[in-house]
Scaffold this motif. Sequence first.
Motif, PDB file in Angstrom:
ATOM      1  N   UNK A 114       0.856  -1.182   0.000  1.00 62.91           N
ATOM      2  CA  UNK A 114       0.000   0.000   0.000  1.00 62.91           C
ATOM      3  C   UNK A 114       0.892   1.232   0.000  1.00 62.91           C
ATOM      4  N   UNK A 115       0.729   2.054  -1.019  1.00 65.55           N
ATOM      5  CA  UNK A 115       1.453   3.311  -1.122  1.00 65.55           C
ATOM      6  C   UNK A 115       0.450   4.456  -1.158  1.00 65.55           C
ATOM      7  N   UNK A 116       0.956   5.667  -1.049  1.00 66.88           N
ATOM      8  CA  UNK A 116       0.108   6.855  -1.039  1.00 66.88           C
ATOM      9  C   UNK A 116       0.350   7.674  -2.300  1.00 66.88           C
ATOM     10  N   UNK A 117      -0.741   8.169  -2.876  1.00 69.43           N
ATOM     11  CA  UNK A 117      -0.639   9.083  -4.018  1.00 69.43           C
ATOM     12  C   UNK A 117      -1.192  10.427  -3.552  1.00 69.43           C
ATOM     13  N   UNK A 118      -0.341  11.455  -3.679  1.00 71.98           N
ATOM     14  CA  UNK A 118      -0.774  12.777  -3.264  1.00 71.98           C
ATOM     15  C   UNK A 118       0.060  13.855  -3.951  1.00 71.98           C
ATOM     16  N   UNK A 119      -0.477  15.070  -3.978  1.00 73.96           N
ATOM     17  CA  UNK A 119       0.253  16.190  -4.547  1.00 73.96           C
ATOM     18  C   UNK A 119       1.364  16.586  -3.590  1.00 73.96           C
ATOM     19  N   UNK A 120       2.568  16.785  -4.139  1.00 76.77           N
ATOM     20  CA  UNK A 120       3.724  17.221  -3.363  1.00 76.77           C
ATOM     21  C   UNK A 120       4.193  18.556  -3.910  1.00 76.77           C
ATOM     22  N   UNK A 121       4.333  19.533  -3.030  1.00 75.39           N
ATOM     23  CA  UNK A 121       4.645  20.898  -3.449  1.00 75.39           C
ATOM     24  C   UNK A 121       6.068  21.025  -3.995  1.00 75.39           C
ATOM     25  N   UNK A 122       7.023  20.230  -3.502  1.00 80.20           N
ATOM     26  CA  UNK A 122       8.397  20.312  -4.008  1.00 80.20           C
ATOM     27  C   UNK A 122       8.479  20.103  -5.511  1.00 80.20           C
ATOM     28  N   UNK A 123       8.043  18.945  -6.008  1.00 84.95           N
ATOM     29  CA  UNK A 123       8.081  18.713  -7.458  1.00 84.95           C
ATOM     30  C   UNK A 123       6.861  19.286  -8.195  1.00 84.95           C
ATOM     31  N   UNK A 124       5.900  19.825  -7.434  1.00 87.11           N
ATOM     32  CA  UNK A 124       4.667  20.373  -8.011  1.00 87.11           C
ATOM     33  C   UNK A 124       3.937  19.337  -8.854  1.00 87.11           C
ATOM     34  N   UNK A 125       3.805  18.138  -8.265  1.00 90.69           N
ATOM     35  CA  UNK A 125       3.170  17.031  -8.982  1.00 90.69           C
ATOM     36  C   UNK A 125       2.627  16.014  -7.986  1.00 90.69           C
ATOM     37  N   UNK A 126       1.731  15.166  -8.494  1.00 87.84           N
ATOM     38  CA  UNK A 126       1.272  14.034  -7.696  1.00 87.84           C
ATOM     39  C   UNK A 126       2.328  12.945  -7.760  1.00 87.84           C
ATOM     40  N   UNK A 127       2.650  12.372  -6.613  1.00 90.99           N
ATOM     41  CA  UNK A 127       3.626  11.293  -6.543  1.00 90.99           C
ATOM     42  C   UNK A 127       3.004  10.076  -5.890  1.00 90.99           C
ATOM     43  N   UNK A 128       3.454   8.904  -6.305  1.00 89.39           N
ATOM     44  CA  UNK A 128       3.134   7.658  -5.610  1.00 89.39           C
ATOM     45  C   UNK A 128       4.373   7.322  -4.803  1.00 89.39           C
ATOM     46  N   UNK A 129       4.197   7.208  -3.485  1.00 95.31           N
ATOM     47  CA  UNK A 129       5.333   7.013  -2.593  1.00 95.31           C
ATOM     48  C   UNK A 129       4.904   6.243  -1.351  1.00 95.31           C
ATOM     49  N   UNK A 130       5.884   5.822  -0.581  1.00 92.48           N
ATOM     50  CA  UNK A 130       5.574   5.165   0.686  1.00 92.48           C
ATOM     51  C   UNK A 130       4.926   6.195   1.608  1.00 92.48           C
ATOM     52  N   UNK A 131       4.145   5.726   2.548  1.00 87.03           N
ATOM     53  CA  UNK A 131       3.490   6.599   3.519  1.00 87.03           C
ATOM     54  C   UNK A 131       4.568   7.301   4.334  1.00 87.03           C
ATOM     55  N   UNK A 132       4.382   8.596   4.581  1.00 87.15           N
ATOM     56  CA  UNK A 132       5.404   9.355   5.298  1.00 87.15           C
ATOM     57  C   UNK A 132       4.781  10.526   6.044  1.00 87.15           C
ATOM     58  N   UNK A 133       5.540  11.029   6.994  1.00 88.77           N
ATOM     59  CA  UNK A 133       5.114  12.196   7.751  1.00 88.77           C
ATOM     60  C   UNK A 133       6.208  12.628   8.702  1.00 88.77           C
ATOM     61  N   UNK A 134       5.905  13.619   9.489  1.00 87.63           N
ATOM     62  CA  UNK A 134       6.886  14.184  10.410  1.00 87.63           C
ATOM     63  C   UNK A 134       6.724  13.571  11.803  1.00 87.63           C
ATOM     64  N   UNK A 135       7.829  13.527  12.533  1.00 87.24           N
ATOM     65  CA  UNK A 135       7.806  13.094  13.930  1.00 87.24           C
ATOM     66  C   UNK A 135       7.299  14.281  14.739  1.00 87.24           C
ATOM     67  N   UNK A 136       6.158  14.102  15.389  1.00 89.21           N
ATOM     68  CA  UNK A 136       5.594  15.173  16.206  1.00 89.21           C
ATOM     69  C   UNK A 136       6.284  15.232  17.562  1.00 89.21           C
ATOM     70  N   UNK A 137       6.322  16.423  18.120  1.00 86.92           N
ATOM     71  CA  UNK A 137       6.933  16.632  19.429  1.00 86.92           C
ATOM     72  C   UNK A 137       6.282  15.702  20.459  1.00 86.92           C
ATOM     73  N   UNK A 138       7.111  15.026  21.240  1.00 88.70           N
ATOM     74  CA  UNK A 138       6.615  14.123  22.278  1.00 88.70           C
ATOM     75  C   UNK A 138       6.376  12.702  21.799  1.00 88.70           C
TER      76      UNK A 138
END
Length: 172
Positions: free
Chosen positions: A52-76
Amino acid sequence: MKIKNRETAYNGYFKIYKLTVEQEGQTFTREQFDRGDAVAALIYDTEEQEYILAKQFRVGPEAELVEVVAGMVDKGETPEQSIAREIEEETGYHVDKLQHLHTFYSSPGGTTEKVMLYYAEVSNQHHTGGGNDHENEHIELVRLSAEELNKLEAPDAKTIIAQQWVKLQQVK
């Protein structure tokens, strides 16, 4: 090399610092993009036997990408808590098994971001996922067989590393 001074050049969604650096008697400036630490996971549904991968718009390349699920480490949060939360938000699955694969810098020449990459097994989707509305996430799930994952021409490093890990597992 010694960092002699650090000033905040920009403090918005991201932070940029202006560093005064000294090396071999020379003093110069460099910008540092403070992104924080990130987590990512290649997800495998053990019931459906697909990735299972995620498809979403990414502002860096200004395009939709299919990539592994990702996110930021939240404080705590620990990285493991963060990736379990991201998997839940983006895919609607609880994690059954989590294995750390690699930790790496995304672009060490100018950014602080470290990515902790995991392999996650899931089996029971309890909601549709799709991300958080309050974070303006619009994520479409992409389900791939091992063969389809192998053929995916991924444009980002974390997904390419995950693909290579899968290939190495098949060689054994």
